[in-house]
Scaffold this motif. Structure first.
Motif, short mmCIF file in Angstrom:
data_model
loop_
_atom_site.label_atom_id
_atom_site.label_comp_id
_atom_site.label_asym_id
_atom_site.label_seq_id
_atom_site.Cartn_x
_atom_site.Cartn_y
_atom_site.Cartn_z
N ALA A 158 0.82 -1.20 0.00
CA ALA A 158 0.00 0.00 0.00
C ALA A 158 0.86 1.26 0.00
CB ALA A 158 -0.92 -0.01 1.21
N THR A 159 1.91 1.24 0.81
CA THR A 159 2.82 2.40 0.87
C THR A 159 3.50 2.62 -0.47
OG1 THR A 159 3.22 1.97 3.21
CG2 THR A 159 4.78 3.40 2.09
N ARG A 160 3.89 1.50 -1.11
CA ARG A 160 4.58 1.62 -2.39
C ARG A 160 3.65 2.18 -3.47
NH1 ARG A 160 9.45 -0.48 -4.09
NH2 ARG A 160 10.22 1.17 -5.44
N LEU A 161 2.42 1.71 -3.47
CA LEU A 161 1.44 2.23 -4.42
C LEU A 161 1.17 3.70 -4.16
CD1 LEU A 161 -1.06 -0.78 -4.48
CD2 LEU A 161 0.32 0.02 -6.40
N SER A 162 1.14 4.07 -2.90
CA SER A 162 0.93 5.48 -2.55
C SER A 162 2.08 6.34 -3.06
CB SER A 162 0.80 5.61 -1.03
OG SER A 162 0.65 6.97 -0.65
N SER A 163 3.33 5.83 -2.93
CA SER A 163 4.50 6.58 -3.39
C SER A 163 4.52 6.74 -4.90
CB SER A 163 5.78 5.87 -2.94
OG SER A 163 5.83 5.77 -1.54
N LEU A 164 4.09 5.69 -5.60
CA LEU A 164 4.14 5.71 -7.06
C LEU A 164 3.04 6.57 -7.68
CD1 LEU A 164 4.89 1.94 -7.70
CD2 LEU A 164 6.45 3.83 -8.09
N THR A 165 1.95 6.81 -6.92
CA THR A 165 0.81 7.50 -7.52
C THR A 165 0.40 8.78 -6.83
OG1 THR A 165 -0.72 6.21 -6.15
CG2 THR A 165 -0.13 5.30 -8.32
N LEU A 331 11.34 4.74 -7.02
CA LEU A 331 10.20 5.05 -7.87
C LEU A 331 10.55 5.00 -9.34
CD1 LEU A 331 8.81 8.14 -5.91
CD2 LEU A 331 8.14 5.75 -5.67
N GLU A 332 11.80 5.36 -9.65
CA GLU A 332 12.19 5.41 -11.06
C GLU A 332 13.71 5.30 -11.15
OE1 GLU A 332 11.31 7.99 -15.12
OE2 GLU A 332 10.46 8.62 -13.20
N THR A 333 14.18 4.62 -12.20
CA THR A 333 15.62 4.51 -12.47
C THR A 333 15.83 4.67 -13.97
OG1 THR A 333 15.45 2.10 -12.70
CG2 THR A 333 16.01 2.95 -10.51
N ASN A 334 17.09 4.69 -14.38
CA ASN A 334 17.39 4.79 -15.81
C ASN A 334 18.27 3.60 -16.24
OD1 ASN A 334 19.80 5.48 -14.60
ND2 ASN A 334 20.25 7.17 -15.97
N PRO A 335 18.50 3.42 -17.56
CA PRO A 335 19.31 2.28 -18.02
C PRO A 335 20.71 2.25 -17.40
CG PRO A 335 18.12 3.24 -19.87
CD PRO A 335 17.87 4.14 -18.69
N ALA A 346 12.21 -3.09 -13.56
CA ALA A 346 11.07 -3.67 -12.85
C ALA A 346 11.47 -4.19 -11.48
CB ALA A 346 10.45 -4.79 -13.68
N GLU A 347 12.65 -4.82 -11.40
CA GLU A 347 13.11 -5.35 -10.11
C GLU A 347 13.40 -4.23 -9.13
OE1 GLU A 347 15.37 -9.50 -11.28
OE2 GLU A 347 16.37 -7.60 -11.73
N MET A 348 13.99 -3.13 -9.62
CA MET A 348 14.31 -2.03 -8.70
C MET A 348 13.07 -1.30 -8.23
SD MET A 348 17.96 -0.40 -9.86
CE MET A 348 17.75 -0.40 -11.63
N MET A 349 11.96 -1.37 -9.00
CA MET A 349 10.70 -0.77 -8.55
C MET A 349 10.19 -1.43 -7.28
SD MET A 349 9.40 1.72 -10.47
CE MET A 349 7.63 1.55 -10.48
N LEU A 350 10.69 -2.63 -6.99
CA LEU A 350 10.26 -3.37 -5.80
C LEU A 350 11.20 -3.18 -4.63
CD1 LEU A 350 9.49 -6.75 -7.58
CD2 LEU A 350 8.01 -4.78 -7.36
N MET A 351 12.27 -2.41 -4.82
CA MET A 351 13.34 -2.34 -3.83
C MET A 351 13.37 -1.00 -3.11
SD MET A 351 16.37 -4.07 -6.12
CE MET A 351 17.63 -3.58 -4.93
N ASN A 352 14.02 -1.03 -1.96
CA ASN A 352 14.35 0.19 -1.24
C ASN A 352 15.78 0.56 -1.59
OD1 ASN A 352 15.40 1.79 1.27
ND2 ASN A 352 13.17 1.79 1.47
N PHE A 353 16.04 1.84 -1.76
CA PHE A 353 17.37 2.29 -2.18
C PHE A 353 18.45 1.81 -1.22
CE2 PHE A 353 20.54 5.92 -2.50
CZ PHE A 353 21.06 5.50 -3.70
#
Length: 714
Positions: A158-165, A331-335, A346-353
């Motif tokens: 829920a927190t992750r969805l909140s951060s992304l949107t 929330l977002e990364t680059n190549p 996609a994998e990093m979207m699931l991770m904490n920095f």
């Protein structure tokens, strides 16, 4: 109604994105949990410790896995749990002091995993809330010995969805979904639902206070502000039953005011126009609404273009870019970030920095969090853990975007730089150590070099002396034969008493002429190979002809044809004789340098050609040997080529023929220094170039290139 339709147009894109993320994120987190399980269960020591019921050893072995799990999922409740086949807890990594309780009745997912012996995954409601979990049966020597369970609290999703949107999030559970969850009456939202999590308590309390039924409206007004509610994202347990739903809330006050303002203005204008003429009112109103929709569409398109442009900057940035929320969830990364870490976007979207700082101490991780949250800045050198477990050093520069509740961090891989720096420091230390002994080493090396050069010089002198004696022998052979014939003829006449004064006088004059020619030959060879003390201008054509004439008898004795041509004014001339040598426009092909060294170098090249042809003739008695010398001059560049049709040179040895002590001749036939010295004389002393190659038609060729302008460079 029109107000609602315009607003629906504004929020449709966000609704679609939120639904997609809510469906996709749990799947990705389950993959991540399954990877943790597989990593831990692939460790034979972990399985053995569990099979032997060694709780203390199991605790030590699981610690790094659990630390990694917590690092990837931040501060939410994380579970790593070993259970026996009857459902009894054996070891909780998240709560080591609690074990021995039986969970078989309260955990349907655990019961199914132990009964079927198959992996189970999905949402499950338990005593402490709603979790996303993966349970693997554990086998040892082919027998089921228990189960391994990892889980994260659903609040993380829920927190992750909140951060992304940018939506505020809440998790609602059906009253009937679990009899095990320890509910609080204050969590009750409606007749059928209670809340187990939200990230904006004050806001949700006011929203729930305004509800009049079990259904949530699309829009609700709280404290004179309008909020959009999305409540149709269901939460389904692992067995397919609906257990609850996510509730997302977004403040859309400004957007609704904007819509209302435009609609009110449009309505007022329509009312005035209606009083004038109904047709114009209706047409104008429709055009106005259409224009409003087009204007909004253009605004959305402009914003999308700006967003795409900004995203393009991030995607194409050479540095790794990490965008996080205030909790450091990515929330977002680059190549470049994907290349740096080995993880996909996609994998990093699931991770904490902070999970990337796996090899750093807890103190360092806390400093990173504190630096971004308190000072809004991050700068330093850190060690990252890549997907394959590799350690890399990165230089990180970051800043907080407080207005957006986000952080942006730029990272650069400095692993090689640091390694190079260490290598340079070691090399510098080694250099300093060498400098302390440099004087003695230099003196020792100079002495060795001088001895080597003297040895080479002595060897070359002996080699040149042998060539000179050989050439003199061939030049003397004809006059000696003639002198012998005259002596025999004179002796015969004396015995026959037929010797006259005229015969004696002729014998004397001819003998003295032959002896004089032999003496001249010695003088010529002696002066020809004397080293030059100073550089001078010399005629390459004449010097070449002079040398070839001196050794022509030697070459002829070996049944080898010798040709010497000089190209002048586009015509080729036979230059073996003085009278046929042309007076060419290139100044007799004049070069500047040490003439004695040029003679020595040319002698070495021709001698090698003679040897190669001799070897070929020995293989084939009927073979006719040829040595061709060609000279030309264009644009101030003199080119002298010596070709033969001898044995040639193996391709693999072509690059070595100029090395000292390297020879293609049999042992005892060559010193390996002839071509080395030749290259030294031509290139170092004469400023020219020399190369050797194999002729396509057989044999080898040596090309010497000199510059007529060399005198200007001295």
């Amino acid at each position: 109604m029109r107000n609602h339709q315009a607003f629906k147009l504004m929020t449709e894109r966000d609704r679609t994105r939120l639904h997609g993320l809510a469906e996709d994120l749990p799947k990705r987190f389950l993959e991540l949990l399954l990877n943790f399980n597989n990593d831990a269960l692939s460790n034979e020591k972990v399985i053995t410790a569990f099979a032997e019921r060694d709780r203390e050893k199991l605790s030590l072995l699981l610690e790094p896995y659990f630390e990694h799990l917590k690092g990837d999922f931040g501060n939410v409740r994380t579970v790593m749990h070993f259970l026996l086949t009857d459902g009894t807890s054996f070891y909780r990594a998240h709560d080591p002091e609690q074990f021995g309780d039986n969970l078989i009745d309260s955990r349907p997912m655990l019961r199914k995993a132990l009964e079927t012996g198959e992996m189970q995954s999905g949402f499950e409601t338990g005593r402490y809330g709603l979790s996303l979990r993966v349970i693997n049966p554990v086998y040892h020597n082919g027998s089921l010995i228990g189960a391994f369970d990892t889980a994260i609290d659903a609040s993380f999703i829920a927190t992750r969805l909140s951060s992304l949107t940018s939506y505020s999030a809440s998790i609602l559970i059906n009253m009937q979904s679990s009899s095990h969850y320890q509910m609080k009456l204050t969590n009750k939202v409606s007749v059928n639902m209670f809340e187990i999590f939200n990230n904006s308590p004050e806001l949700f309390e006011k929203i729930y206070g305004k509800l009049k039924s079990d259904k949530f409206p699309d829009l609700i007004e709280v404290d004179d502000r309008n909020f959009l509610l999305i409540s149709d994202i269901a939460i389904t347990e692992f067995n397919g039953e609906k257990t609850g739903e996510f509730l997302f809330v977004l403040d859309v006050t400004e957007e609704t005011r904007w819509v209302k303002s435009y609609l009110y203005k449009s309505a007022a204008a329509a009312a005035v126009i209606v009083m004038l003429i109904l047709f114009i009112i209706r047409k104008g109103f429709m055009e106005m609404i259409g224009g409003l929709e087009k204007k909004y569409a253009r605004t959305i398109l402009t914003l999308e273009r700006k967003e795409a442009q900004c995203r393009g900057y991030i995607v194409n940035a050479p540095l790794a870019v990490f965008v996080t929320d205030s909790g450091l969830n990515l929330l977002e990364t680059n190549p470049a970030a994907e290349h740096l870490t080995g993880y996909s976007g996609a994998e990093m979207m699931l991770m904490n920095f902070i999970a990337l700082f796996h090899y750093e101490t807890t103190e360092t991780r806390n400093q990173v969090k504190q630096s971004l949250s308190e000072t809004g800045r991050l700068s330093g050198m850190y060690t990252f853990r890549t997907k394959d477990g590799k350690r890399i050093q990165v230089h990180a520069e970051g800043a907080s975007l407080t207005s957006h509740r986000m952080n942006i961090v730029f990272c650069r891989d400095v692993t090689e730089e640091n390694a190079l720096k260490v290598s340079l420091e070691k090399a510098y230390a080694k250099l300093e150590d060498m400098n302390r002994h440099l004087a003695a080493k230099v003196e020792e090396e100079v002495e060795k070099r001088q001895k080597t050069e003297k040895h080479l010089e002595m060897q070359k002198k002996f080699s040149d002396m042998g060539q000179m004696i050989n050439a003199i022998a061939h030049q003397w052979r004809q006059p000696l034969n003639a002198l012998g014939i005259y002596i025999q003829d004179t002796a015969e006449r004396i015995r026959d008493n037929a010797l006259t004064e005229q015969d004696l006088s002729e014998f004397e004059s001819v003998s003295m002429l032959l002896i004089s020619q032999m003496s001249d030959t010695i003088d010529n060879f002696r002066s020809f190979f004397l080293p030059s003390k100073e550089q001078e201008q010399f005629n390459v054509a004449e010097e070449t002809a002079y040398l070839l004439r001196m050794i022509s008898a030697q070459i002829a004795s070996k049944n080898i044809d010798l040709k010497y041509t000089c190209e002048c004014d586009g015509e080729k001339h036979n230059c073996m004789n003085d009278y046929s040598m042309p007076v060419c426009s290139s100044g007799y092909i004049a070069a500047f340098g040490y003439v004695g060294e040029f003679r020595q170098a040319l002698m070495n090249v021709v001698s090698n050609a003679i040897y190669a042809v001799e070897e070929k003739c020995m293989e084939d008695k009927n073979y006719k040997g040829t040595i061709s010398v060609e000279l030309s001059c264009y644009n101030g560049i003199i080119k002298l080529t010596v070709k033969d049709n001898g044995t040639g040179i193996a391709n693999e040895t072509l690059s070595k023929v100029f090395d000292p002590y390297y020879t293609t001749k049999p042992q005892g036939r060559g010193t390996g220094i002839g071509l080395y010295v030749t290259k030294l004389l031509i290139e170092k002393h004469m400023g020219g170039k020399i190369r050797i190659y194999n002729n396509p038609e057989g044999g080898a060729g040596v090309e010497i290139t000199l510059s007529q302008d060399i005198a200007d460079e001295q």
